[in-house]
Motif scaffolding. Structure first.
Motif, PDB file in Angstrom:
ATOM      1  N   ARG A  23     -23.016  10.388 -33.460  1.00  0.00           N
ATOM      2  CA  ARG A  23     -21.566  10.352 -33.246  1.00  0.00           C
ATOM      3  C   ARG A  23     -20.991   8.968 -33.542  1.00  0.00           C
ATOM      4  N   LEU A 111     -20.425   8.688 -25.546  1.00  0.00           N
ATOM      5  CA  LEU A 111     -21.441   9.734 -25.516  1.00  0.00           C
ATOM      6  C   LEU A 111     -21.633  10.348 -24.141  1.00  0.00           C
ATOM      7  N   GLY A 115     -25.502  12.058 -22.802  1.00  0.00           N
ATOM      8  CA  GLY A 115     -25.653  11.772 -24.223  1.00  0.00           C
ATOM      9  C   GLY A 115     -26.384  10.477 -24.473  1.00  0.00           C
ATOM     10  N   ARG A 118     -30.145  10.979 -23.808  1.00  0.00           N
ATOM     11  CA  ARG A 118     -30.785  11.677 -24.934  1.00  0.00           C
ATOM     12  C   ARG A 118     -30.897  10.768 -26.153  1.00  0.00           C
TER      13      ARG A 118
END
Length: 219
Positions: A23, A111, A115, A118
């Motif tokens: 992202r 995130l 996020g 991970r």
């Protein structure tokens, strides 16, 4: 050595780098073998100096023969979202004497805690996937003394034997005889002794000296 070799964590052979983009955030990971926590700190400091323009240089390290020393840092990320997940990857891979540094350049999209966990876990895991692993084993010293005329035959035998036995060929010295050194696991020594005896028709012995050493053996 009182620690069975099967209980010793592995390490990696050489530093590796891997880049991951999630992202729009860029995650650059380096995982390096180290001999101490001080060496690990030096790797982290070097990454921070090299990537001074990054927002975060998160890290995790495990050191010690048994992997009994560990530290991690979120380096400004929300607590528990970077360093600890990175450390858990090193633990799951059963590694020691290793440091991981993940440098993040923020891409403008948050995130979230899950996020980040991970992302940092994946960054270290994917980097370790391309690393060459090295097993730590407690090996015993075995010495073989042969006539100079037979040195070539024994050299060939021992090189072949260590390659299929998880053993390591040590130093070879040439004095009154050609003396070979092999480091092998306790359970493999008898097999080596048998092959040496067969090659020499019982004239040469493979002698276990009783010395033990922890040796890195590439997988």
């Amino acid at each position: 050595m009182s620690v069975p070799s099967r209980l010793l964590p592995a390490t990696i052979a050489a530093p590796v780098e891997h880049e991951l983009v999630i992202r729009k955030s860029r995650f650059l990971t380096v995982v390096a073998p180290v001999g101490s926590s001080e060496e690990a700190d030096a790797v982290i400091a070097a990454a921070k100096k090299r990537h001074w323009d990054a927002r975060h240089n998160c890290s995790a390290q495990v050191t010690g023969l048994l992997g009994d020393r560990a530290r991690s840092s979120d380096d400004g990320e929300p607590s528990g979202t970077a360093g600890v997940p990175m450390l858990e990857v090193l633990r799951r891979r059963e590694l020691t004497d290793v440091v991981a540094v993940v440098t993040r350049w923020f891409g403008g999209i948050k995130l979230g805690a899950g996020g980040l966990v991970r992302a940092y876990s994946s960054a270290v895991s994917e980097t370790l996937d391309v690393a060459a692993l090295v097993d730590r084993r407690v090996l015993q010293q075995v010495r073989i003394a042969a006539e100079h005329a037979d040195a070539g035959r024994f050299d060939n035998l021992l090189r072949d034997w260590v390659s299929r036995s998880g053993a390591v060929l040590g130093e070879t010295s040439y004095g009154a005889a050609a003396e070979f050194e092999v480091w092998a696991s306790a359970e493999a020594v008898a097999g080596l002794q048998g092959e040496v005896a067969t090659l020499s028709a019982g004239a040469v012995s493979a002698v276990a000296t009783g010395a033990e050493r922890v040796i890195d053996v590439p997988r």
